[in-house]
Design a protein around this motif. Structure first.
Motif, PDB file in Angstrom:
ATOM      1  N   ARG A   1       0.774  -1.268  -0.042  1.00  0.00           N
ATOM      2  CA  ARG A   1       0.120  -0.005   0.059  1.00  0.00           C
ATOM      3  C   ARG A   1       0.736   1.190  -0.076  1.00  0.00           C
ATOM      4  NH1 ARG A   1      -4.701   2.513  -1.258  1.00  0.00           N
ATOM      5  NH2 ARG A   1      -5.030   4.245   0.252  1.00  0.00           N
TER       6      ARG A   1
ATOM      7  N   VAL B   1      -4.220  -0.758   7.474  1.00  0.00           N
ATOM      8  CA  VAL B   1      -3.456  -1.812   6.357  1.00  0.00           C
ATOM      9  C   VAL B   1      -2.085  -2.064   6.950  1.00  0.00           C
ATOM     10  CG1 VAL B   1      -4.964  -0.960   4.693  1.00  0.00           C
ATOM     11  CG2 VAL B   1      -2.740   0.079   4.939  1.00  0.00           C
TER      12      VAL B   1
ATOM     13  N   ARG C   1      -5.455  -3.530  -8.436  1.00  0.00           N
ATOM     14  CA  ARG C   1      -4.468  -3.625  -7.284  1.00  0.00           C
ATOM     15  C   ARG C   1      -4.495  -4.584  -6.343  1.00  0.00           C
ATOM     16  NH1 ARG C   1      -4.980   1.204  -3.443  1.00  0.00           N
ATOM     17  NH2 ARG C   1      -3.676   2.318  -5.291  1.00  0.00           N
TER      18      ARG C   1
ATOM     19  N   ASP D   1      -1.406  -7.239  -6.308  1.00  0.00           N
ATOM     20  CA  ASP D   1      -0.717  -7.606  -4.901  1.00  0.00           C
ATOM     21  C   ASP D   1      -0.872  -8.913  -4.583  1.00  0.00           C
ATOM     22  OD1 ASP D   1      -0.728  -4.823  -4.724  1.00  0.00           O
ATOM     23  OD2 ASP D   1      -2.116  -4.530  -3.004  1.00  0.00           O
TER      24      ASP D   1
END
Length: 466
Positions: A152, A251, A378, A382
């Motif tokens: 992130r 996060v 994303r 990821d």
């Protein structure tokens, strides 16, 4: 002097890292870690010397001209202050984008660190072994904090080479200054207020300067901690601290908890670039150049070259019509076209005259990068990155009708597809010989290759130009 006044109630990852670093010794390092540190330091110095005359280097040197000191500007006979040396050498180390990367950090670990610790070792005449230990410590900080802030942090647009690199450089310099755990934590806390670097500056001279800023500021933070400047013990993990502001508490990964450091050391995740351009095109270049070498790709018969990559890759490599060499490093079209046109992608392919060479510009019209549907979001990217499955698809269609297809997830130079000492030596000689000549390159390579193996000072090992 070691500042004990910083010893306040501490807890968490940063404090534990600081204590670990304070106790770390050369003798306690496994040979694998020592060897990897030597490889990284040699690779960084070589890549930096190749950039002695780059515009970003010349701009920084113009600003610090006349400020004399005890520390070397690599590849020259000039001396300057420790902080200036960290700034100039750090900028040079990242100027060609040929410096190493680190997976957990998701950035370049060495360019912001090696120049900082080299400046201190140069100034204080410390043994090579101290430089090796400081480097290992720095990458442990960069990697562990990189895991904690997750992908992130990078996805928000921060340049981790500059942000995490500043913290790693601060910890390493504090180690060289023999600060204790609280002192190292203070240095990292000070560095948290100096760390920055926005990715919008990729493709400009400010991008390589990020590494120089991180090196200079990391050294400054350590010096300030040595002088008694305090910082919050929660500057990394606390409310409105580094992690909170740079990624958000919601996060943060589980790696914020204290684990066993150095088992294994984070520097084993370093990987070494073969081509002087963004890491996100390295797999594609491997495929294309191997295809040309094997005869499966015939450049003169190519109609189209399609490159399926992640949304992240095209976000970073955003220059579809590069206007200079800096932008060309972040152009998927340019890099793959240069490979087709010249059968290689080296430093010469990013000279200003190459960027507008008609044969490469013609090839760019054949290159079609696109976001692969499996890597379009994303979450998809990821997940693939975490599993080691982030890939590049290459499809080359020839006028003859022959279609070449390959997929790669692991570039040459990564731990899964490693380079040898011989490979790194060839890269080092490619970078350094044009600047310093064969004899000096030989001396410098041999000195770096044995860094820490004997009680020799930095003066003997790296001051080849005295």
């Amino acid at each position: 002097m070691t500042m004990m006044m910083n010893s306040v109630a501490r807890a968490g990852l940063a404090a534990a890292l600081a204590d670990f670093i304070a106790e770390l010794t050369y003798e306690a390092l496994p040979e694998e870690a020592r060897n990897e540190a030597r490889r990284a330091i040699a690779d960084t110095v070589g890549g930096a010397i190749a950039a002695c005359s780059e515009p970003s280097t010349l701009a920084v040197r113009q600003v610090i001209a006349g400020e004399a000191g005890p520390c070397s500007i690599w590849g020259t006979t000039d001396r300057t202050t420790p902080r200036n040396a960290a700034l100039v050498n750090g900028t040079m180390a990242h100027a060609h984008d040929i410096d190493d990367c680190n997976g957990p950090m998701l950035g370049h670990p060495s360019a912001p660190v090696v120049p900082a610790i080299a400046a201190l070792v140069d100034e204080l005449r410390l043994p090579g072994a101290d430089m090796v230990v400081a480097y290992v410590a720095a990458v442990e900080v960069e990697g562990r904090l990189g895991r904690a802030v997750t992908l992130r942090h990078n996805a928000l647009g921060w340049h981790t080479t500059s942000t995490l690199g500043c913290l790693g450089a601060a910890a390493a310099c504090a180690k060289l200054l023999k600060l204790d755990g609280p002192g190292i934590l203070a240095a990292m806390g000070i560095a948290a207020s100096l760390a920055s670097g926005v990715r919008q500056n990729f493709g400009t001279m400010t991008k390589p300067a990020h590494a120089g800023f991180a090196a200079q500021n990391g050294l400054l933070a350590a010096r300030l901690a040595q002088a008694g400047m305090t910082a919050s013990a929660e500057a990394i993990e606390g409310h409105e601290g580094f992690m909170d502001l740079f990624v958000g508490k919601e996060v943060l990964a589980e790696q914020t908890s204290v684990g066993r450091f150095g088992e294994p050391f984070e520097l084993i995740h370093n990987y070494y670039k073969i081509y002087p351009t963004c890491s996100l095109v390295q797999c594609g270049l491997d495929i294309v150049l191997a295809g040309i070498a094997s005869g499966d790709i015939v450049p003169d018969d190519v109609k189209t070259l399609r490159a399926g990559v992640s949304y992240h890759a095209l976000n970073i490599m955003r220059y579809h019509d590069p206007k200079d060499a800096l932008q060309a490093r972040f152009s998927m079209e340019y890099c793959l076209a240069a490979a087709l046109s010249r059968g290689r992608v080296g430093i010469d392919e990013f000279a200003e005259e190459a960027v507008f060479a008609p044969e490469i510009r013609d090839r760019m019209r054949q290159v079609e990068p696109y976001v692969h549907p499996d890597l379009a979001t994303r979450d998809q990217f990821d997940r693939a990155l975490a599993e080691g499955n982030a890939f590049t698809d290459i499809e080359v269609t020839h006028g003859s009708g022959h279609v070449f297809r390959r997929r790669a997830s692991v570039a040459k130079g990564t731990p899964e597809n490693p380079v040898s000492w011989g490979d790194l030596e060839a890269k080092f000689r490619m970078c350094v010989t044009p600047q310093l000549g064969e004899d000096t390159t030989e001396i410098l390579w041999n000195n770096l290759r044995k860094l820490g193996e004997e009680e020799a000072s930095y003066t003997r090992l790296l001051r080849w130009n005295n």
